[in-house]
Write an enzyme that holds these catalytic residues in place. Structure first.
Site, PDB file in Angstrom:
ATOM      1  N   SER A   1      80.096  11.105 -19.761  1.00 45.49           N
ATOM      2  CA  SER A   1      81.348  11.199 -20.507  1.00 45.49           C
ATOM      3  C   SER A   1      82.254  12.216 -19.831  1.00 45.49           C
ATOM      4  CB  SER A   1      81.054  11.568 -21.969  1.00 45.49           C
ATOM      5  OG  SER A   1      82.240  11.544 -22.745  1.00 45.49           O
ATOM      6  N   THR A   2      82.698  13.239 -20.542  1.00 41.45           N
ATOM      7  CA  THR A   2      83.645  14.208 -19.995  1.00 41.45           C
ATOM      8  C   THR A   2      83.109  14.854 -18.717  1.00 41.45           C
ATOM      9  OG1 THR A   2      84.275  14.704 -22.281  1.00 41.45           O
ATOM     10  CG2 THR A   2      85.082  16.191 -20.557  1.00 41.45           C
TER      11      THR A   2
ATOM     12  N   HIS B   1      82.331   6.992 -20.583  1.00 37.12           N
ATOM     13  CA  HIS B   1      83.408   7.072 -21.573  1.00 37.12           C
ATOM     14  C   HIS B   1      84.719   7.387 -20.852  1.00 37.12           C
ATOM     15  CE1 HIS B   1      80.109   8.577 -24.550  1.00 37.12           C
ATOM     16  NE2 HIS B   1      80.019   7.274 -24.331  1.00 37.12           N
TER      17      HIS B   1
ATOM     18  N   MET C   1      80.664  15.302 -23.797  1.00 32.13           N
ATOM     19  CA  MET C   1      80.675  15.824 -25.162  1.00 32.13           C
ATOM     20  C   MET C   1      79.875  14.924 -26.088  1.00 32.13           C
ATOM     21  SD  MET C   1      84.673  16.927 -25.618  1.00 32.13           S
ATOM     22  CE  MET C   1      85.470  18.089 -24.495  1.00 32.13           C
TER      23      MET C   1
ATOM     24  N   ASP D   1      75.933  10.923 -27.545  1.00 33.75           N
ATOM     25  CA  ASP D   1      75.685   9.519 -27.203  1.00 33.75           C
ATOM     26  C   ASP D   1      74.650   9.425 -26.086  1.00 33.75           C
ATOM     27  OD1 ASP D   1      75.900   6.760 -27.109  1.00 33.75           O
ATOM     28  OD2 ASP D   1      77.649   6.777 -25.787  1.00 33.75           O
TER      29      ASP D   1
END
Length: 314
Positions: free
Chosen positions: A136-137, A162, A254, A257
């Site tokens: 993600s991030t 993401h 973050m 998930d």
């Protein structure tokens, strides 16, 4: 400026998506970036592209004395050579930075080494493993770091990243540019083959594995899982029946998930990893995975590619 740089072309963009598309097509030597753009989560895609095509860039702030975005966003700690100017600075300062960056030697474009043959015949050392990655991030830069180290005949690799809905195709194109293996956007019914990396990003469908033989991708619409679509948990959970043939990792990001799915994979016999705190832009998803016992080992980003590949040979 025109006399000093005859033939120079200037491109203007009023949104990040337009800027990304123009930069990808034109591969500029230099870019001025409005500081507001650097605050957007999707700007990590822009930084990754700039790095891949060796574009220098300068962040321009709106007002004198404003706090630059890179001091408040961990995304902008990735990479080097970032400068800030304010709109109040004298034009000569812009020219000074421009001269310095434009005249700096550029790297030779990296050409991915790819095999002439493709398909199942190019299996990586006979490996029957699958590699699954969730991020993600900060994940765009992490994926660049990992995939540049994957060989042209890597095991089939499935990735959920993401990202904003408009940047999925850009991510695929960017990673395909730098990865020796072939990088493709995940589509329903795709057969899994060695030498291919399949990415689900910026789309409203979850990626998973079908129960057909040979294995295929299954793209399925549905509500968010663990707060996301596509979801890392959805991918990992779908691979549980094949656990002994799976190598999986969670990268920077973050939230949580992927943590539960990774735990289920570990219980099913998969080899599981998580990015360590020091090398993570955001130590959220990997922290949860480690805390609940889903990851067998924490791995620095610099060693993640070799760790995954070695685990896929065992």
């Amino acid at each position: 400026m025109e006399s000093a740089y005859p033939g120079m072309r200037v491109y203007l963009a009023n949104n990040l998506m337009m800027a990304y598309n123009q930069a990808e097509a034109a591969q500029p030597v230099f870019a001025f970036v409005e500081d507001g753009f650097t605050k957007l989560p999707e700007f990590e895609m822009m930084m990754a592209l700039f790095s891949a095509i060796d574009t220098r860039w300068v962040s321009v702030m709106d007002t004198q004395g404003a706090t630059p975005a890179r001091k408040s966003s961990p995304l902008l700690d990735v990479g080097a050579g970032i400068f800030e100017l304010t709109k109040a600075d004298h034009p000569s300062q812009f020219a000074q930075y421009f001269d310095m960056m434009v005249n700096a030697p550029r790297r030779s474009p990296r050409t991915a080494a790819r095999a002439a043959a493709s398909g199942p015949a190019a299996a990586a050392g006979g490996s029957r493993k699958l590699i699954l990655i969730g991020s993600s991030t900060g994940g765009v830069e992490a994926l660049r770091s990992i995939l540049v180290g994957f060989p042209f005949d890597c095991p089939p690799t499935l990735i959920v990243q993401h990202t904003g809905k408009n940047f999925g195709s850009g991510l695929v194109s960017l990673l395909d540019r730098i990865c020796p293996a072939r990088v493709r956007a995940a589509e329903d019914g795709m057969a899994l083959e060695p030498g291919y990396v399949y990415i689900a990003a910026g789309q409203r469908r979850h990626m998973g594995l079908s129960n057909r033989k040979p294995l295929q991708l299954r793209m399925k619409e549905g509500p968010d899982i663990s707060g996301h679509t596509p979801s890392v948990d959805a991918l990992f959970t779908s691979a549980v029946p094949y656990g002994k043939d799976v190598v999986a990792t969670i990268l920077t990001g973050m939230g949580q998930d992927g943590a539960r799915g990774l735990l289920d994979l570990r219980k099913a016999g998969a080899k599981t990893f998580a990015q360590d705190e020091k090398s993570s832009v955001v130590y959220g998803m990997p922290r949860v995975a480690w805390d609940i016992g889903a990851a067998q080992q924490q791995v620095p980003l610099a060693r993640m590619a070799s760790t995954l590949l070695q685990a896929s040979k065992a």
